[in-house]
Design an enzyme around this catalytic site. Structure first.
Site, short mmCIF file in Angstrom:
data_model
loop_
_atom_site.label_atom_id
_atom_site.label_comp_id
_atom_site.label_asym_id
_atom_site.label_seq_id
_atom_site.Cartn_x
_atom_site.Cartn_y
_atom_site.Cartn_z
N ALA A 67 0.86 -1.18 0.00
CA ALA A 67 0.00 0.00 0.00
C ALA A 67 0.89 1.23 0.00
O ALA A 67 2.04 1.18 0.46
CB ALA A 67 -0.90 -0.01 1.24
N GLY A 110 0.51 -5.08 1.00
CA GLY A 110 -0.72 -5.10 0.21
C GLY A 110 -0.52 -5.73 -1.16
O GLY A 110 -1.47 -6.28 -1.74
N GLU A 113 -0.89 -9.30 -0.54
CA GLU A 113 -2.30 -9.56 -0.22
C GLU A 113 -3.18 -9.52 -1.47
O GLU A 113 -4.10 -10.32 -1.62
CB GLU A 113 -2.78 -8.54 0.81
N GLU A 133 4.67 -5.01 7.10
CA GLU A 133 3.86 -4.04 7.85
C GLU A 133 4.37 -3.83 9.28
O GLU A 133 4.32 -2.73 9.82
CB GLU A 133 2.39 -4.49 7.89
N1 CO8 Z 1 4.49 3.20 -0.76
C1 CO8 Z 1 4.85 4.36 -1.32
N2 CO8 Z 1 5.95 4.49 -2.10
C2 CO8 Z 1 6.72 3.41 -2.29
C3 CO8 Z 1 6.38 2.15 -1.73
C4 CO8 Z 1 5.21 2.06 -0.93
N3 CO8 Z 1 4.79 0.92 -0.37
N4 CO8 Z 1 7.33 1.26 -2.09
C5 CO8 Z 1 8.21 1.92 -2.86
N5 CO8 Z 1 7.85 3.21 -2.99
C6 CO8 Z 1 8.53 4.29 -3.73
C7 CO8 Z 1 9.75 4.77 -2.97
O1 CO8 Z 1 9.38 5.71 -1.99
C8 CO8 Z 1 10.56 5.37 -4.10
O2 CO8 Z 1 10.02 6.65 -4.40
P1 CO8 Z 1 11.01 7.94 -4.56
O3 CO8 Z 1 11.83 7.59 -5.77
O4 CO8 Z 1 10.06 9.05 -4.77
O5 CO8 Z 1 11.80 8.00 -3.30
C9 CO8 Z 1 10.27 4.46 -5.29
O6 CO8 Z 1 9.06 3.78 -4.95
C10 CO8 Z 1 11.34 3.42 -5.51
O7 CO8 Z 1 11.56 2.74 -4.29
P2 CO8 Z 1 13.01 2.52 -3.64
O8 CO8 Z 1 13.92 3.64 -4.01
O9 CO8 Z 1 12.81 2.26 -2.18
O10 CO8 Z 1 13.46 1.18 -4.40
P3 CO8 Z 1 14.48 0.07 -3.88
O11 CO8 Z 1 14.71 -0.83 -5.05
O12 CO8 Z 1 15.65 0.68 -3.19
O13 CO8 Z 1 13.66 -0.73 -2.74
C11 CO8 Z 1 11.76 -1.85 -1.78
C12 CO8 Z 1 12.53 -1.49 -3.06
C13 CO8 Z 1 12.58 -2.80 -0.90
C14 CO8 Z 1 10.47 -2.56 -2.23
C15 CO8 Z 1 11.41 -0.58 -0.99
O14 CO8 Z 1 10.85 0.36 -1.87
C16 CO8 Z 1 10.45 -0.79 0.15
O15 CO8 Z 1 10.82 -1.29 1.20
N6 CO8 Z 1 9.16 -0.38 -0.04
C17 CO8 Z 1 8.14 -0.46 0.97
C18 CO8 Z 1 7.67 -1.88 1.17
C19 CO8 Z 1 6.62 -1.94 2.25
O16 CO8 Z 1 6.86 -1.68 3.42
N7 CO8 Z 1 5.38 -2.36 1.90
C20 CO8 Z 1 4.29 -2.51 2.82
C21 CO8 Z 1 3.47 -1.28 2.89
S1 CO8 Z 1 2.21 -1.35 4.16
C22 CO8 Z 1 0.94 -2.21 3.41
O17 CO8 Z 1 1.06 -2.69 2.32
C23 CO8 Z 1 -0.34 -2.32 4.17
C24 CO8 Z 1 -1.32 -3.27 3.49
C25 CO8 Z 1 -2.68 -2.70 3.36
C26 CO8 Z 1 -3.65 -3.64 2.71
C27 CO8 Z 1 -3.75 -3.53 1.21
C28 CO8 Z 1 -4.82 -4.43 0.66
C29 CO8 Z 1 -4.67 -4.73 -0.84
#
Ligand code: CO8
Length: 267
Positions: A67, A110, A113, A133
């Protein structure tokens, strides 16, 4: 191709819809505007008689990295509770037609999921699943704790949800989270990723059968996760009985007896 902003919709095979999450700059992070479009596209496909099955995919790098954390960051309890945040992000599980998720790269939070809400998951060897999460001070909210536990059992689900550990395609296949890992050799003449190609082939195979039977098969398998065995067996038998009211049953069995290919009319 489609007029949507966050997704692409196409029909690369007869009777098969391909929906591609398309927020490359955010690794397909799932946002409310994205789900508005996704739900709309899914509803159109589900109600389109010329579509028999669907494939949902992302990019090579990310199915969806979860998400949108930036969208959620400032939300308050009263806001998420009063609007029942996430409730309408689960519309895909109500589709009557089969949906195959083709996962390459990150399927986190998400994203994982959303894949688990689909009927079949195919993964590329690069797929990385996980429930991070807990690292953000929350827990899965899109069915992860329930659907993952149904598939992998309590101990593994606890480990994954409480540590946030990322797991790869091989573990996912071994545990039954994905039905197959698709190798990465490009298919000559096909523009899609191999995992998407394979999902489209599978969707085409499903589309070669009668929609009433595939819908009933999906309904019956899903019931196994919800109902006690005796009720599930009864529902299965009743659905089986009901298919004898269809032209497709007459056609399918006549074609077998006459040693020819059936011509299903979804009626
Ligand atoms: N939300 C918002 N932006 C994101 C997300 C995210 N989940 N993941 C990546 N991005 C963005 C980054 O902020 C970045 O943007 P910017 O260039 O503007 O800084 C861009 O995407 C590229 O990401 P990275 O530079 O971080 O890329 P890397 O290759 O270094 O890393 C990762 C990739 C490991 C995937 C890393 O981006 C990461 O850890 N992302 C977050 C993962 C995460 O924690 N996901 C869980 C989110 S909570 C959730 O999903 C709740 C579930 C709700 C239910 C949904 C039901 C369908």
């Amino acid at each position: 191709k489609s007029a949507f902003e966050h997704i692409l919709v196409s029909r690369p095979r007869p009777s098969v819809a391909l929906v591609t999450l398309n927020r490359p700059k955010a690794l397909n992070a799932l946002s409310s505007p994205l789900f508005k479009e996704l739900n709309h596209a899914l509803e159109l496909a589900d109600n389109d008689k010329d579509i028999s099955s669907l494939v949902l995919t992302g990019s090579e790098k990310a199915f969806a990295a979860g998400a949108d954390i930036k969208e959620m960051q400032s939300k308050t309890f009263s806001e998420v509770y009063s609007t029942d945040f996430l409730a309408n992000w689960a519309a895909i599980k109500s589709l009557r037609k089969p949906v195959i998720a083709a996962v390459s790269g990150y399927a986190l939070g998400g994203g994982a999921e959303l894949a688990l809400m689909c009927d079949i998951i195919l993964a590329s060897p690069t797929a990385k699943f996980g429930f991070p999460e807990i690292t953000l001070g929350v827990i899965p909210g899109g069915g992860g704790t329930q659907r993952l536990t149904n598939i992998v059992g309590k101990s593994k689900a606890m480990e994954l949800v409480l540590t946030g550990r990322v797991f790869g395609a091989e573990e996912a296949e071994r545990w039954g989270v994905v039905s197959k890992v698709v190798q990465t050799e490009k298919v000559p003449g096909d523009e899609h990723l191999p995992v998407v190609h394979e999902a489209l082939e599978m969707a085409s195979k499903i589309a070669s059968f009668g929609q009433l039977a595939t819908q009933a098969g999906k309904e019956a398998v899903n019931a196994a996760l919800d109902l006690p065995l005796s009720e599930g067996l009864r529902l299965e038998r009743r659905l089986f009985h009901s298919l004898f009211a269809t032209n497709d049953q007459k056609e399918g069995m006549a074609a077998f007896a006459e040693k020819r290919k059936p011509n299903f009319t979804h009626s």
